[in-house]
Design a protein around this motif. Sequence first.
Motif, PDB file in Angstrom:
ATOM      1  N   ASP A 232       0.849  -1.191   0.000  1.00 29.95           N
ATOM      2  CA  ASP A 232       0.000   0.000   0.000  1.00 29.95           C
ATOM      3  C   ASP A 232       0.883   1.238   0.000  1.00 29.95           C
ATOM      4  O   ASP A 232       1.842   1.316   0.773  1.00 29.95           O
TER       5      ASP A 232
ATOM      6  N   ARG B  34       3.559   8.452  -7.514  1.00 33.29           N
ATOM      7  CA  ARG B  34       3.670   7.251  -8.352  1.00 33.29           C
ATOM      8  C   ARG B  34       5.109   6.764  -8.487  1.00 33.29           C
ATOM      9  O   ARG B  34       5.353   5.663  -8.982  1.00 33.29           O
TER      10      ARG B  34
ATOM     11  N   TYR C 111       3.278  -8.001 -11.718  1.00 33.00           N
ATOM     12  CA  TYR C 111       2.665  -7.139 -10.703  1.00 33.00           C
ATOM     13  C   TYR C 111       1.572  -6.302 -11.345  1.00 33.00           C
ATOM     14  O   TYR C 111       1.589  -6.047 -12.555  1.00 33.00           O
ATOM     15  N   THR C 112       0.619  -5.895 -10.524  1.00 34.95           N
ATOM     16  CA  THR C 112      -0.435  -4.987 -10.957  1.00 34.95           C
ATOM     17  C   THR C 112      -0.567  -3.872  -9.930  1.00 34.95           C
ATOM     18  O   THR C 112      -0.234  -4.063  -8.757  1.00 34.95           O
ATOM     19  N   VAL C 113      -1.057  -2.722 -10.384  1.00 33.90           N
ATOM     20  CA  VAL C 113      -1.278  -1.584  -9.482  1.00 33.90           C
ATOM     21  C   VAL C 113      -2.737  -1.167  -9.614  1.00 33.90           C
ATOM     22  O   VAL C 113      -3.229  -0.957 -10.727  1.00 33.90           O
ATOM     23  N   GLU C 114      -3.423  -1.065  -8.491  1.00 34.83           N
ATOM     24  CA  GLU C 114      -4.835  -0.696  -8.498  1.00 34.83           C
ATOM     25  C   GLU C 114      -5.087   0.457  -7.537  1.00 34.83           C
ATOM     26  O   GLU C 114      -4.345   0.651  -6.564  1.00 34.83           O
ATOM     27  N   SER C 115      -6.149   1.203  -7.823  1.00 35.24           N
ATOM     28  CA  SER C 115      -6.516   2.335  -6.956  1.00 35.24           C
ATOM     29  C   SER C 115      -7.207   1.826  -5.701  1.00 35.24           C
ATOM     30  O   SER C 115      -8.035   0.909  -5.765  1.00 35.24           O
ATOM     31  N   GLY C 116      -6.848   2.441  -4.566  1.00 34.33           N
ATOM     32  CA  GLY C 116      -7.477   2.079  -3.300  1.00 34.33           C
ATOM     33  C   GLY C 116      -8.299   3.233  -2.764  1.00 34.33           C
ATOM     34  O   GLY C 116      -8.635   4.178  -3.477  1.00 34.33           O
ATOM     35  N   LYS C 117      -8.593   3.171  -1.474  1.00 40.98           N
ATOM     36  CA  LYS C 117      -9.371   4.217  -0.811  1.00 40.98           C
ATOM     37  C   LYS C 117      -8.463   5.123   0.003  1.00 40.98           C
ATOM     38  O   LYS C 117      -7.303   4.818   0.254  1.00 40.98           O
TER      39      LYS C 117
ATOM     40  N   ASP D  91      -3.037   3.790  -3.095  1.00 44.39           N
ATOM     41  CA  ASP D  91      -3.112   2.741  -4.100  1.00 44.39           C
ATOM     42  C   ASP D  91      -2.377   1.516  -3.569  1.00 44.39           C
ATOM     43  O   ASP D  91      -1.675   1.591  -2.549  1.00 44.39           O
TER      44      ASP D  91
ATOM     45  N   MET E  93      -0.049  -2.136  -4.775  1.00 44.48           N
ATOM     46  CA  MET E  93       0.620  -2.980  -5.753  1.00 44.48           C
ATOM     47  C   MET E  93       0.481  -4.424  -5.317  1.00 44.48           C
ATOM     48  O   MET E  93       0.775  -4.766  -4.169  1.00 44.48           O
ATOM     49  N   ASP E  94       0.038  -5.274  -6.245  1.00 44.84           N
ATOM     50  CA  ASP E  94      -0.094  -6.712  -6.020  1.00 44.84           C
ATOM     51  C   ASP E  94       1.042  -7.368  -6.805  1.00 44.84           C
ATOM     52  O   ASP E  94       1.024  -7.367  -8.041  1.00 44.84           O
TER      53      ASP E  94
END
Length: 727
Positions: free
Chosen positions: A654, A660, A680-686, A690, A692-693
């Motif tokens: 997180d 970025r 890996y992937t990056v997604e938006s969080g709350k 954001d 990274m997985d």
Amino acid sequence: MSEKVLNGTEGLDLVKEIEKILGFRIKRREREKIIAAYEFAFTHHRSQFRDSGEPFIIHPVAVSKILAELRADLATIIAGLLHDIVEDCEVSIDEVREKFGNDVANIVNGVTKISNLNLTQKLDKKEAKFKMKVETIRKMLFAMSDDPRVIIVKLADRLHNMRTIQHLKDDTKRKEKANETLKIYAPIAHRIGIHKIKWELEDISFKTLYPEQYRELKLMMNRKLQERQSIMDEYRRIVTSELRKYRINFRIEGRVKHLYSIWTKMTRKNKAFDEIYDLIALRIITESDVDCYKILGIVHSLWAPIPGRIKDYIATPKSNGYRSLHTTLVTHNGEPLEIQIRSETMHREAEYGVAAHWLYKEGISSMRKNPWFEKLRKDEALISSFEDLSALSKMLSGGDEIYVFTPKGDFIHLPKGATSIDFAYAIHTEIGHHFAGAKVNDRIVPIDYELKAGDRVEIIVNKASEGPSLDWLKYAKSSSTRAKIRRFFKNKTNAEFMERGRDICKKLCKRLGKSVDEFLESDTMERVLKKFNINSEKDLFFKLGEGSITTSELLKTIQPEEEESKLPEVSRVKIKPGKGKEVLIGGQTGIDVYFAKCCNPVPGDDIVAIISKRGISIHNAKCKNVRNVPLEKQLSAEWSLSLNDMYRVKVIVDFDASDRSVISKVIDKFKVKGAKVIKYTVESGKWGYDFMDANILVKDLGHLTSIMESLRSIKGVQRVIRVGGAI
């Protein structure tokens, strides 16, 4: 110092100079002690010389005079004469104690410990930031927390060394000393309120590090003083004339802003020299607190005050004990004028800080009551929890502060921008850990509400709470708050490692037909401690739990190879031979297995083998999918001793969505630490974060632990977790 003193025959001339500084005659017995200390120091430093070529005794004599200017007690002045005697002259602290008493010996011992610390490292060429060893700063803080006189002698020592720094021929060493002074000693002088020393240390360091900027600024300042002299004299006459009407005892002096303070304000706020309006101010010193407020009213009747520029540090002193009234007025010339108003007592405290207590004959016990020293003694555990330079630097320098009130009317100092979480932890660590919300001025506020000076704050506590959330780090502005939250999770993780290690040891002992107590009390345990270079059973449990000692390594140490055949059989099914060498199933190797993707176990994890239609799967023993598997489908499993493969794990990072660049820093860190990134992937969080997985390959649990700790040190990273694991 006269030649008579330098030849070591007597220290009477030094006594006379100290008496001149103090303004009174010293008692005969005290004179004799100072002379004895001088002669002892002279004798042992006789063959030593300073970089200037002068006899070394010049330095301790100068330090003793600085301490006399601070109105130090006899023990401290003598300690100033002897502060280098143990470090440089092979004199034992016991000899100092025998000749000059416990107080002197304890101060000298504390100063020696600080002097032996390597506080600086080389400048980082890439970041050009000052670096220092965190552990050495902790030791320094501990050394000075018990007896404030230790750091006062060290400050006097550093001040004289900085006054003579031009004699140090090595330019690199000069700059290192100036950097160390600017980043460590000047902030400490500020923290304990000795501004007389702080300002001089800062200006000399500024001159050493930035000579061109220093010369240019000094030239501009001299011109400004010449230009402003007549107008400041006019303001002084107007104020003096008005105050005399009210028959108040007072004196007025000018206050000129120090060069380093001007320069930092210019660089921090990106302002030109002509845009700094508080270069020169008037300071009015009177007799009492009541007179201070009377004078404030009188000067406000002369000129209109600027709203928001009136600061009452008498009712709410700064955290270092500073008290005064500050106001900025618009004069009849249409320009701002700052006026400071304080009593004689406040003035001494502002100049000498904790050392002012000597002036009042209150002694060391009153000096220890300084808020910062009290914090050091109470929060030694907190100091130990600081793990980075920035947090320690913030603690030393203090920075901009606000004050807020408790429901009972007490006030708490907090850094500017602090939230209710910072307030909760400032009250008590446990209140912080059980924070559930806050009311500010009787209204519930959101967690990110920034407290303002004068706010009244009430904390809502949930006693059933298990502890803080890592998300709180996003809202905590105080370095001490962040350190306490991180320490909570570090302790929690350590406890989990201990529990896991104890479980591993219990299972292993069961295989060997022993109880844990029998094993811990056996001769075998001594062999284990020696083999792994650990000191106790707690160390063993911890290292087993974190994976730095594997179960198979421990088993090999406990049960030599020639006896391994005696281990009880645990395989209860027919096992298909194969090529697998990673794990031992029932003590056998070469069995086909596959690693469960739900938990991705790695060497060092406590593992279990599960029999399924597909074959034998290896799970992390704490995997949630193992909980409901019948015992008859479970086999004991251990990692092999010879492992050269890499193992797949999944981690989630997180991070602050506004930065970025963290993504590339995380990828770089994986590479530096020897982990291979599969994808890996990056997604938006709350909440502005954001995540990274990442799927990576690691060698074992110890390798993974090191990688995750390294990721947590990246600025902007808030949380790093392993999916399916306990790290």
